[in-house]
Design an enzyme around this catalytic site. Sequence first.
Site, PDB file in Angstrom:
ATOM      1  CB  CYS A 235     -17.694  -6.795  -3.176  1.00  0.00           C
ATOM      2  SG  CYS A 235     -18.007  -5.909  -4.710  1.00  0.00           S
ATOM      3  CG  ASP A 274      -0.732   1.364  -2.991  1.00  0.00           C
ATOM      4  OD1 ASP A 274      -0.839   2.605  -3.036  1.00  0.00           O
ATOM      5  OD2 ASP A 274      -0.737   0.644  -4.007  1.00  0.00           O
ATOM      6  NE  ARG A 276       2.508   6.073  -7.828  1.00  0.00           N
ATOM      7  CZ  ARG A 276       3.324   5.780  -8.800  1.00  0.00           C
ATOM      8  NH1 ARG A 276       4.387   5.058  -8.567  1.00  0.00           N
ATOM      9  NH2 ARG A 276       3.101   6.210  -9.995  1.00  0.00           N
TER      10      ARG A 276
HETATM   11 ZN   LIG Z   1     -16.210  -4.708  -5.200  1.00  0.00          ZN
END
Ligand SMILES: [Zn+2]
Length: 313
Positions: A235, A274, A276
Site C-alpha cells: 500500500c 466514516d 465518527r
Molecule cells: Zn497501508
Amino acid sequence: MRAANPVVLEVPGGAGSAAFLVCWAGHGSAELLGYTARVAGGPSFLAVSPATPQATRVLPVNHRPVACTIAERAEIITSLAGPGFDADTARRAGIPVVVADAQGTLGAAPGIAEFAVDLVQAAGLGQLALVTEIVLDDGAGPHGLDDLATRRALVRVTGQEIIAERLRTQALAVRGPEVVLPTDHGLVLATGYRDPHTGAEHLVLRGPATERSARPVVHVHRECPTGDLFSSLSCSCRSELDAALVDIAGSRSGIVMYLRGKPGRPLHHGPHLDDRQAHLLAFMLQDLSVPRIQLHRSDPQQRAALTARGIPY
Ligand SMILES: [Zn+2]
C-alpha cells in the site's frame, strides 16, 4: 423536545426500525400514562443512565410486583425522576427498568434504552426516560406511523439524529500530553488524544509554526501497521505519511492527524473516513483552536463534520 409531550423515537431494530413514545419520566403523570398506553399500545419501561445512583440495583429474581393503579404508577414514575432514583422501587411496582450503556448512543451497539436516555439528556431534562413501544394495528399499513404522528401532532426523532447531535456537540476525545518530537524531517509538536468511547489513542502532529499560519494544510492519515511500521509496499501508506511529515516539518506549518483504531484493532482502510472519524477529526481541530484549515485531500464526511463544528476549510 417540548415539555411533557412524548416524542416518537425511531431506532434501528432487528427488522428495519422500531418506534417508541419517549418522554422524561418526570412528566409521567396519570394523564400522560393513559395517553401513552392508548396511542402506543405496547409495553412500557424506564430507561436510566448508569450514572444515576442506585441505577444498577437489582431485586432478587423471585420478587412479586405489587399491583397498583395507573395513578399510583404515575406517582412512582414521577418521583423516581428526582434525585432519589431507586430501580428496586420501580421493579416492586412491576415497572421494568433498563440500564443504558455508559457510552450511550456512542457505544458499540446502541439500543432503545441508550437512545431514550440520550434524548432526555439532550433535552436537559435528566437521566430517566419513560419508553413505550408503539405497536401498530396490522391494518395500519406501511404509512401507519406517519398517520399516527400526523394525527396526534407528535414530534418525530430518529436515532441517527440523536447520534449526529452528540457527535456535533460532545467532547469526542481527551487531550493528553504534548511533546516536541525530533523526526528525520525536523521538529514537530505531537499531541496525544484518547477517545474515551473506544480507548483508541490518536496523535496530532503540527509543524512548529502552525499557529502563525492563517490556513494550515491538514493531512489525515489512518494507522496502517504494515505500511507505517514495516514500510510494506503493498500500500502507499508509508510514503504518504512521509510526504506529509516532510511537508509540515519543512514548511514548519501544517497538521498531520494520525488516527488509530481501538487497541489491538487497526482501522479499516476505506476510501473515506466514516462519520465518527470525521467528527473526531473536527473535534480535535476545534480543541486545538485551529481557526481554519485546508484539507490536503477532501472528503464529503470531513467537510460535513468541519461545518458542524464551525471550522472553515
Ligand atoms: Zn497501508
